[in-house]
Design an enzyme around this catalytic site. Structure first.
Site, PDB file in Angstrom:
ATOM      1  N   GLY A   1       0.848  -1.205   0.000  1.00  0.00           N
ATOM      2  CA  GLY A   1       0.000   0.000   0.000  1.00  0.00           C
ATOM      3  C   GLY A   1       0.871   1.238   0.000  1.00  0.00           C
ATOM      4  O   GLY A   1       1.903   1.278   0.661  1.00  0.00           O
TER       5      GLY A   1
ATOM      6  N   CYS B   1       1.876  -8.245  -6.550  1.00  0.00           N
ATOM      7  CA  CYS B   1       2.415  -9.078  -7.635  1.00  0.00           C
ATOM      8  C   CYS B   1       2.416 -10.558  -7.272  1.00  0.00           C
ATOM      9  O   CYS B   1       3.152 -10.990  -6.377  1.00  0.00           O
ATOM     10  CB  CYS B   1       3.841  -8.599  -7.951  1.00  0.00           C
ATOM     11  SG  CYS B   1       4.657  -9.609  -9.176  1.00  0.00           S
TER      12      CYS B   1
ATOM     13  N   GLY C   1       5.673  -2.257   3.440  1.00  0.00           N
ATOM     14  CA  GLY C   1       5.283  -2.807   4.738  1.00  0.00           C
ATOM     15  C   GLY C   1       5.942  -4.151   4.990  1.00  0.00           C
ATOM     16  O   GLY C   1       6.855  -4.551   4.245  1.00  0.00           O
ATOM     17  N   ASP C   2       5.490  -4.875   6.004  1.00  0.00           N
ATOM     18  CA  ASP C   2       6.188  -6.114   6.381  1.00  0.00           C
ATOM     19  C   ASP C   2       6.135  -7.181   5.284  1.00  0.00           C
ATOM     20  O   ASP C   2       7.114  -7.887   5.064  1.00  0.00           O
ATOM     21  CB  ASP C   2       5.701  -6.663   7.728  1.00  0.00           C
ATOM     22  CG  ASP C   2       4.236  -7.026   7.715  1.00  0.00           C
ATOM     23  OD1 ASP C   2       3.510  -6.498   6.850  1.00  0.00           O
ATOM     24  OD2 ASP C   2       3.809  -7.833   8.562  1.00  0.00           O
TER      25      ASP C   2
ATOM     26  N   SER D   1       6.062  -6.734   1.996  1.00  0.00           N
ATOM     27  CA  SER D   1       7.018  -6.357   0.935  1.00  0.00           C
ATOM     28  C   SER D   1       8.447  -6.600   1.380  1.00  0.00           C
ATOM     29  O   SER D   1       9.294  -7.047   0.593  1.00  0.00           O
ATOM     30  CB  SER D   1       6.880  -4.872   0.594  1.00  0.00           C
ATOM     31  OG  SER D   1       5.541  -4.573   0.335  1.00  0.00           O
TER      32      SER D   1
ATOM     33  N   ASP E   1       0.132   2.359   8.757  1.00  0.00           N
ATOM     34  CA  ASP E   1      -0.370   1.614   9.916  1.00  0.00           C
ATOM     35  C   ASP E   1       0.522   1.700  11.166  1.00  0.00           C
ATOM     36  O   ASP E   1       0.067   1.450  12.262  1.00  0.00           O
ATOM     37  CB  ASP E   1      -0.540   0.135   9.548  1.00  0.00           C
ATOM     38  CG  ASP E   1      -1.502  -0.061   8.385  1.00  0.00           C
ATOM     39  OD1 ASP E   1      -2.342   0.820   8.160  1.00  0.00           O
ATOM     40  OD2 ASP E   1      -1.410  -1.105   7.701  1.00  0.00           O
TER      41      ASP E   1
ATOM     42  N   MET F   1      -8.264   3.327   9.626  1.00  0.00           N
ATOM     43  CA  MET F   1      -7.468   2.218   9.093  1.00  0.00           C
ATOM     44  C   MET F   1      -6.412   1.753  10.116  1.00  0.00           C
ATOM     45  O   MET F   1      -6.376   2.244  11.241  1.00  0.00           O
ATOM     46  CB  MET F   1      -6.791   2.640   7.797  1.00  0.00           C
ATOM     47  CG  MET F   1      -7.697   2.605   6.598  1.00  0.00           C
ATOM     48  SD  MET F   1      -6.734   2.936   5.106  1.00  0.00           S
ATOM     49  CE  MET F   1      -7.916   2.532   3.836  1.00  0.00           C
TER      50      MET F   1
ATOM     51  N   ARG G   1      -5.166  -1.761   9.685  1.00  0.00           N
ATOM     52  CA  ARG G   1      -5.138  -3.225   9.568  1.00  0.00           C
ATOM     53  C   ARG G   1      -5.240  -3.852  10.962  1.00  0.00           C
ATOM     54  O   ARG G   1      -6.235  -3.587  11.637  1.00  0.00           O
ATOM     55  CB  ARG G   1      -3.869  -3.674   8.848  1.00  0.00           C
ATOM     56  CG  ARG G   1      -4.109  -4.845   7.907  1.00  0.00           C
ATOM     57  CD  ARG G   1      -2.849  -5.208   7.182  1.00  0.00           C
ATOM     58  NE  ARG G   1      -2.611  -4.378   6.024  1.00  0.00           N
ATOM     59  CZ  ARG G   1      -3.018  -4.661   4.796  1.00  0.00           C
ATOM     60  NH1 ARG G   1      -3.664  -5.764   4.563  1.00  0.00           N
ATOM     61  NH2 ARG G   1      -2.744  -3.848   3.794  1.00  0.00           N
TER      62      ARG G   1
ATOM     63  N   VAL H   1      -8.955   8.411   2.249  1.00  0.00           N
ATOM     64  CA  VAL H   1      -8.483   9.799   2.469  1.00  0.00           C
ATOM     65  C   VAL H   1      -7.379   9.793   3.523  1.00  0.00           C
ATOM     66  O   VAL H   1      -6.551  10.704   3.570  1.00  0.00           O
ATOM     67  CB  VAL H   1      -9.598  10.785   2.921  1.00  0.00           C
ATOM     68  CG1 VAL H   1     -10.609  11.036   1.840  1.00  0.00           C
ATOM     69  CG2 VAL H   1     -10.268  10.315   4.195  1.00  0.00           C
TER      70      VAL H   1
HETATM   71  O1  F6P Z   1      -1.696  -1.091   5.080  1.00  0.00           O
HETATM   72  C1  F6P Z   1      -2.281   0.104   4.676  1.00  0.00           C
HETATM   73  C2  F6P Z   1      -3.777  -0.018   4.564  1.00  0.00           C
HETATM   74  O2  F6P Z   1      -4.286   1.244   4.186  1.00  0.00           O
HETATM   75  C3  F6P Z   1      -4.482  -0.560   5.802  1.00  0.00           C
HETATM   76  O3  F6P Z   1      -4.642   0.406   6.808  1.00  0.00           O
HETATM   77  C4  F6P Z   1      -5.761  -1.061   5.203  1.00  0.00           C
HETATM   78  O4  F6P Z   1      -6.289  -2.112   5.953  1.00  0.00           O
HETATM   79  C5  F6P Z   1      -5.362  -1.538   3.819  1.00  0.00           C
HETATM   80  O5  F6P Z   1      -4.102  -0.939   3.538  1.00  0.00           O
HETATM   81  C6  F6P Z   1      -6.330  -1.227   2.724  1.00  0.00           C
HETATM   82  O6  F6P Z   1      -5.881  -1.857   1.579  1.00  0.00           O
HETATM   83  P1  F6P Z   1      -6.476  -1.561   0.114  1.00  0.00           P
HETATM   84  O7  F6P Z   1      -5.960  -0.223  -0.303  1.00  0.00           O
HETATM   85  O8  F6P Z   1      -5.953  -2.670  -0.704  1.00  0.00           O
HETATM   86  O9  F6P Z   1      -7.962  -1.536   0.265  1.00  0.00           O
END
Ligand code: F6P
Length: 367
Positions: free
Chosen positions: A11, A75, A104-105, A107, A152, A194, A196, A286
């Site tokens: 992300g 990917c 992130g972790d 990747s 996150d 957000m 996760r 956003v």
């Molecule tokens: O890891 C970043 C994040 O924005 C999380 O907070 C959220 O759960 C997820 O990615 C959303 O992923 P996507 O953009 O694939 O909906």
């Protein structure tokens, strides 16, 4: 001349462009050739035009840009050895032996796996005569450096990830806006944020906006108790004259039986029990897009510079480093150790060892 490539993966997060700018310019400053891999691991597997040499001017103005201008993608091909073999061939064709990955972790785990497999990938390319022995001998070692880009703030071993404070800032602005309309109507708002499986954004947003109640994954709401606790708190604040009620719920919030707690569940309770006029706002993306705040520009730049230094200092014997920040100091930590600790947090939550999860997340703030 050393050739250093930078890529963004997973992300996007505010500050990723500032990372690319810092890596490209500092690599050039240190006498290296700088490359960008477009579209994350997808670009690595595809090669060709996806791997581009970058000049100083190519990243002009990138410091304050949101998202990632070199793109990112999920990917599937890189998850297979065949995809990683193609990626290795593409990197060698471009003459690159150092890869700086910002993500992130997930990747960063992929990056370290790539490095550990690298000698066997090079051997296979040599055995199948995709490259000559002379070329293989030049590329026996791949340098990987990890930078943590994620809103996150869920990576262990570092205090802050690139993008987290920009996201927090955006959440606070949004809650401030919600507050004024909430006060006007004497309403309650349940705001889903957000993060996760991490409650950092929710907790910090609750603190920074003076919210009435917060739900996070690391300290699950106690089954059979949280409903009374929340309603009592809200009633007390109302009696003291508060005209709004703000509840922040992390998207990964759970109760002590690990059952997800949704914004709708909370809203229904507020309506049924307290007869509050209640709305749900899911802030969504956003929180992730838009310009990086000053802190993220600074963090991305300092860590981007250190990533280049780390790449230049790396040897086949040293484990891949992750650039962290601890107690306001830029720091290098073993990448795989940080990823392992991060995975252990999720395992501890699943095993209902919540205090241990907090400890793994950040020993200093476990209490
Ligand atoms: O890891 C970043 C994040 O924005 C999380 O907070 C959220 O759960 C997820 O990615 C959303 O992923 P996507 O953009 O694939 O909906």
């Amino acid at each position: 001349k050393k050739k250093i490539a930078v890529m963004t993966s997973g992300g996007d997060s505010p500050g990723m462009n500032a990372v690319v700018r810092a890596v490209v310019r500092y690599a050039i400053h240190r006498g290296c050739d700088a490359f960008a891999i477009y579209e994350g691991y997808e670009g690595l597997v595809q090669g060709g035009d996806m791997i581009r040499q970058m000049q100083w001017g190519d990243v002009r103005g990138w410091l304050a840009e949101g998202g990632t201008l070199i793109g990112t993608a999920r990917c599937m091909a890189f998850r297979e050895r065949a995809g990683r073999l193609r990626a290795a061939k593409n990197l060698i064709a471009a003459g690159i032996d150092s890869l700086i990955v910002c993500g992130g972790d997930g990747s960063l785990t992929g990056a370290d796996l790539f490095r550990s497999e690298w000698p066997s990938l090079v051997q296979e390319l040599e055995d199948t005569q995709a490259i000559t022995k002379e070329t293989a001998d030049l590329y026996r070692h791949l340098t990987i450096v990890g930078l943590v880009g994620s809103i996150d703030n869920d990576m262990s071993s570092t205090d802050v990830t690139i993008g987290a404070f920009s996201s927090l800032h955006r959440i606070c602005e949004s809650v401030d806006s919600i507050s004024s309309t909430a006060i006007s109507h004497s309403r309650a708002f349940v705001v889903e944020v957000m993060g996760r499986h991490c409650g950092w954004l929710a907790v910090l947003a609750a603190l920074a906006t003076g919210a009435d109640f917060v739900f996070i994954p690391e300290k699950p709401a106690e089954v059979g108790k949280w409903q009374d606790e929340m309603c009592n708190a809200l009633q007390t604040f109302r009696r003291l004259g508060k005209r709004k009620s703000i509840i922040i719920v992390a998207e990964g919030a759970i109760d002590s039986e690990l059952k997800p707690i949704s914004a709708e569940d909370i809203k229904n309770l507020l309506v049924d029990r307290l007869h509050l006029d209640t709305r749900v706002t899911t802030l969504g993306h956003v929180q992730r897009g838009g310009v990086p705040c000053a802190y993220d520009r600074m963090l991305a730049t300092l860590q981007g510079v250190d990533a280049v230094d780390a790449a230049l200092a790396s040897t086949p014997e040293t484990p891949s480093p992750m650039i962290a920040i601890n107690g306001n100091k830029i720091n290098r930590k073993p990448l795989m150790e940080a990823v392992k600790l991060t995975h252990q947090v999720a395992e501890a939550i699943e095993a209902k060892k919540f205090a241990h999860a907090m400890e793994l997340r950040d020993p200093e703030f476990a209490d």
